[in-house]
Design a protein around this motif. Structure first.
Motif, short mmCIF file in Angstrom:
data_model
loop_
_atom_site.label_atom_id
_atom_site.label_comp_id
_atom_site.label_asym_id
_atom_site.label_seq_id
_atom_site.Cartn_x
_atom_site.Cartn_y
_atom_site.Cartn_z
N GLY A 17 -20.72 0.88 1.37
CA GLY A 17 -20.46 0.37 0.31
C GLY A 17 -19.83 1.20 -1.07
O GLY A 17 -18.90 0.58 -1.63
N ARG A 18 -20.29 2.50 -0.98
CA ARG A 18 -19.73 3.29 -1.95
C ARG A 18 -18.02 3.69 -1.56
O ARG A 18 -17.18 3.71 -2.44
CB ARG A 18 -20.31 4.54 -2.23
N ARG A 19 -18.03 3.87 -0.42
CA ARG A 19 -16.50 4.12 -0.13
C ARG A 19 -15.52 2.82 -0.49
O ARG A 19 -14.49 3.09 -1.12
CB ARG A 19 -16.33 4.34 1.48
N ILE A 20 -15.98 1.66 -0.08
CA ILE A 20 -15.33 0.52 -0.33
C ILE A 20 -15.01 0.50 -1.84
O ILE A 20 -13.78 -0.05 -2.39
CB ILE A 20 -15.96 -0.77 0.01
N PHE A 21 -16.12 0.71 -2.74
CA PHE A 21 -16.15 0.62 -4.24
C PHE A 21 -14.86 1.57 -4.63
O PHE A 21 -14.12 0.96 -5.55
CB PHE A 21 -17.37 0.71 -4.74
N ALA A 22 -14.94 2.74 -4.27
CA ALA A 22 -13.90 3.74 -4.69
C ALA A 22 -12.69 3.52 -4.15
O ALA A 22 -11.74 3.71 -4.89
CB ALA A 22 -14.45 5.02 -4.02
N LEU A 23 -12.44 2.93 -2.96
CA LEU A 23 -11.36 2.66 -2.45
C LEU A 23 -10.49 1.49 -3.22
O LEU A 23 -9.35 1.48 -3.43
CB LEU A 23 -11.20 2.10 -0.87
N LYS A 24 -11.51 0.35 -3.53
CA LYS A 24 -10.94 -0.57 -4.67
C LYS A 24 -10.41 -0.04 -5.88
O LYS A 24 -9.24 -0.65 -6.26
CB LYS A 24 -11.82 -1.86 -4.52
N ALA A 25 -11.29 0.57 -6.36
CA ALA A 25 -10.78 1.38 -7.68
C ALA A 25 -9.41 2.16 -7.58
O ALA A 25 -8.52 1.99 -8.31
CB ALA A 25 -11.88 2.18 -8.39
N MET A 26 -9.45 3.01 -6.46
CA MET A 26 -8.18 3.54 -6.22
C MET A 26 -6.84 2.57 -5.98
O MET A 26 -5.78 3.04 -6.43
CB MET A 26 -8.43 4.45 -4.83
N GLY A 32 -0.96 -0.41 -9.95
CA GLY A 32 -0.56 -0.50 -11.31
C GLY A 32 0.45 0.67 -11.34
O GLY A 32 1.43 0.28 -12.30
N LEU A 33 0.47 1.68 -10.51
CA LEU A 33 1.63 2.67 -10.73
C LEU A 33 2.71 2.26 -9.63
O LEU A 33 3.91 3.18 -9.71
CB LEU A 33 1.09 4.03 -10.14
N GLY A 34 2.54 1.19 -8.90
CA GLY A 34 3.79 0.81 -8.06
C GLY A 34 3.92 1.71 -6.81
O GLY A 34 4.78 1.70 -6.11
N GLU A 35 2.70 2.25 -6.27
CA GLU A 35 2.73 3.13 -5.11
C GLU A 35 2.23 2.32 -3.99
O GLU A 35 1.04 2.51 -3.74
CB GLU A 35 1.66 4.40 -5.36
N ALA A 36 3.24 1.64 -3.33
CA ALA A 36 2.67 0.69 -2.21
C ALA A 36 2.38 1.55 -0.92
O ALA A 36 1.50 0.87 -0.40
CB ALA A 36 4.12 -0.17 -1.80
N ALA A 37 2.68 2.60 -0.73
CA ALA A 37 2.26 3.20 0.22
C ALA A 37 0.81 3.53 0.21
O ALA A 37 -0.16 3.59 1.14
CB ALA A 37 2.99 4.82 0.82
N ILE A 38 0.24 4.02 -0.98
CA ILE A 38 -1.00 4.30 -1.21
C ILE A 38 -1.86 2.97 -1.13
O ILE A 38 -2.80 2.80 -0.50
CB ILE A 38 -1.37 4.92 -2.45
N VAL A 39 -1.19 1.94 -1.66
CA VAL A 39 -1.82 0.55 -1.61
C VAL A 39 -2.17 0.07 -0.11
O VAL A 39 -3.24 -0.15 0.18
CB VAL A 39 -1.09 -0.47 -2.42
N ALA A 40 -1.29 0.44 0.59
CA ALA A 40 -1.28 0.14 2.09
C ALA A 40 -2.26 0.83 2.98
O ALA A 40 -3.10 0.42 3.52
CB ALA A 40 -0.01 0.19 2.71
N ARG A 41 -2.58 2.20 2.52
CA ARG A 41 -3.64 3.11 2.97
C ARG A 41 -4.84 2.58 2.50
O ARG A 41 -5.80 2.42 3.58
CB ARG A 41 -3.24 4.60 2.62
N CYS A 42 -4.89 2.19 1.28
CA CYS A 42 -6.25 1.59 0.84
C CYS A 42 -6.59 0.25 1.73
O CYS A 42 -7.77 0.13 1.59
CB CYS A 42 -6.19 1.48 -0.70
N ASP A 43 -5.67 -0.61 1.80
CA ASP A 43 -5.90 -1.84 2.37
C ASP A 43 -6.53 -1.49 3.53
O ASP A 43 -7.51 -2.48 4.01
CB ASP A 43 -4.69 -2.61 2.58
N ARG A 44 -5.88 -0.85 4.51
CA ARG A 44 -6.30 -0.32 6.01
C ARG A 44 -7.82 0.09 5.76
O ARG A 44 -8.61 -0.21 6.64
CB ARG A 44 -5.38 0.59 6.50
N ALA A 45 -8.08 0.96 4.97
CA ALA A 45 -9.31 1.66 4.90
C ALA A 45 -10.31 0.46 4.47
O ALA A 45 -11.48 0.66 5.08
CB ALA A 45 -9.27 2.71 3.85
N ILE A 46 -10.04 -0.26 3.64
CA ILE A 46 -10.80 -1.25 3.08
C ILE A 46 -11.22 -2.17 4.15
O ILE A 46 -12.49 -2.62 4.19
CB ILE A 46 -10.34 -1.90 1.70
#
Length: 277
Positions: A17-26, A32-46
């Motif tokens: 649960g803590r990982r998911i919460f941190a990933l969603k914040a990330m 907001g910064l327009g970093e699509a690659a990081i967003v995609a990595r977060c989506d897969r991890a979430i």
């Protein structure tokens, strides 16, 4: 000795649960910064962590099972894999050349199959389901960010077939609680999720990898919740108290169900080191 991705991250093993919460914040900051690659990595991890969370909940409810007892899920999995193989083959064919369609096909392959076809179809049933449901949302012709590419590449028919098969796959996994989980499966899922979590953190570090004030500020913003969650877990160990998980949506601590607790998959990572910023 095997060295997993998480081994290189100086962090405690955060509960799911803590990982998911941190990933969603990330993810929110990266978007907001327009970093699509990081967003995609977060989506897969979430997606993987949400599947792991469901697995942990099932395990805690005492529903252990033999891995061979999966009802008709294996047959549906074979059908679904064949459709994904078709999507992959069409996209590869369309990627030949230097026109606009070839560029779209190449971008589509990187988004949908970043680790090749096997990277999608060789996952565990639960992780595969989570990834596929996320992709089908992105394929939606009205709201999905990949809807236009699906139509341009001519794989809409494949996607409609997946829209029929994937819900049946979920229903089969959930049918009469057939998808029960062993402790070893939980540990494997958690280790895989820890690696994906670490990969998302490393994506931030490699994207903002200079000592400039701008990069330092963006690193700190993306990783702020990760640091907060890690510090909370370190403090719990320091007090020799129980590490509570949190609601992945609100960040509020949650009480453990009255069942056998799930111990950490491995020994905690060292606590004494400079923080990642």
């Amino acid at each position: 000795m095997e060295h997993r991705t998480f081994d290189y991250l100086n962090s405690r093993q955060l509960p799911t649960g803590r990982r998911i919460f941190a990933l969603k914040a990330m993810r929110r900051v990266a978007e907001g910064l327009g970093e699509a690659a990081i967003v995609a990595r977060c989506d897969r991890a979430i997606a993987a962590d949400e599947a792991c969370l469901r697995m942990e909940m099932t395990y805690r409810q005492g529903k252990s099972f033999a891995t061979t007892a999966r009802g008709g899920a294996a047959e549906l999995d074979r059908e679904i894999d064949a459709v994904w193989a078709g999507v992959h083959a069409v996209a590869q064919g369309q990627a030949v050349g230097e026109d606009a369609v070839a560029e779209q096909a190449s971008a589509f392959l990187k988004e949908v199959f970043p680790e090749g076809l096997a990277g999608l179809v060789k996952l565990s049933f639960e992780a595969q389901l989570a990834h596929q449901e996320l992709l089908l949302e992105r394929f939606d012709p009205n709201t999905g960010d990949l809807g236009a590419q699906v139509d341009a590449l001519g794989v809409r028919r494949h996607v409609e077939h997946l829209n029929f098969l994937v819900p049946r796959f979920r229903a089969e996994l959930e049918r009469e609680n057939a998808a029960k989980v062993t402790f070893e499966q939980v540990k494997r899922a958690r280790r895989d999720c820890l690696d994906q979590f670490a990969g998302a953190v490393f994506a931030v570090l490699t994207t903002f990898d200079t000592d400039s004030a701008e990069h330092a500020e963006r690193r700190a913003a993306c990783l702020a919740e990760f640091h907060r969650q890690n510090a909370s877990v370190v403090e719990a160990y320091r007090r020799q108290s129980k590490v509570e998980d949190v609601n992945p949506e609100t960040g509020e601590p949650v009480a453990e169900p009255e069942a056998e607790p799930i111990a950490e998959a491995d020994a905690p990572a060292p606590a004494a080191a400079d923080p990642i910023t």
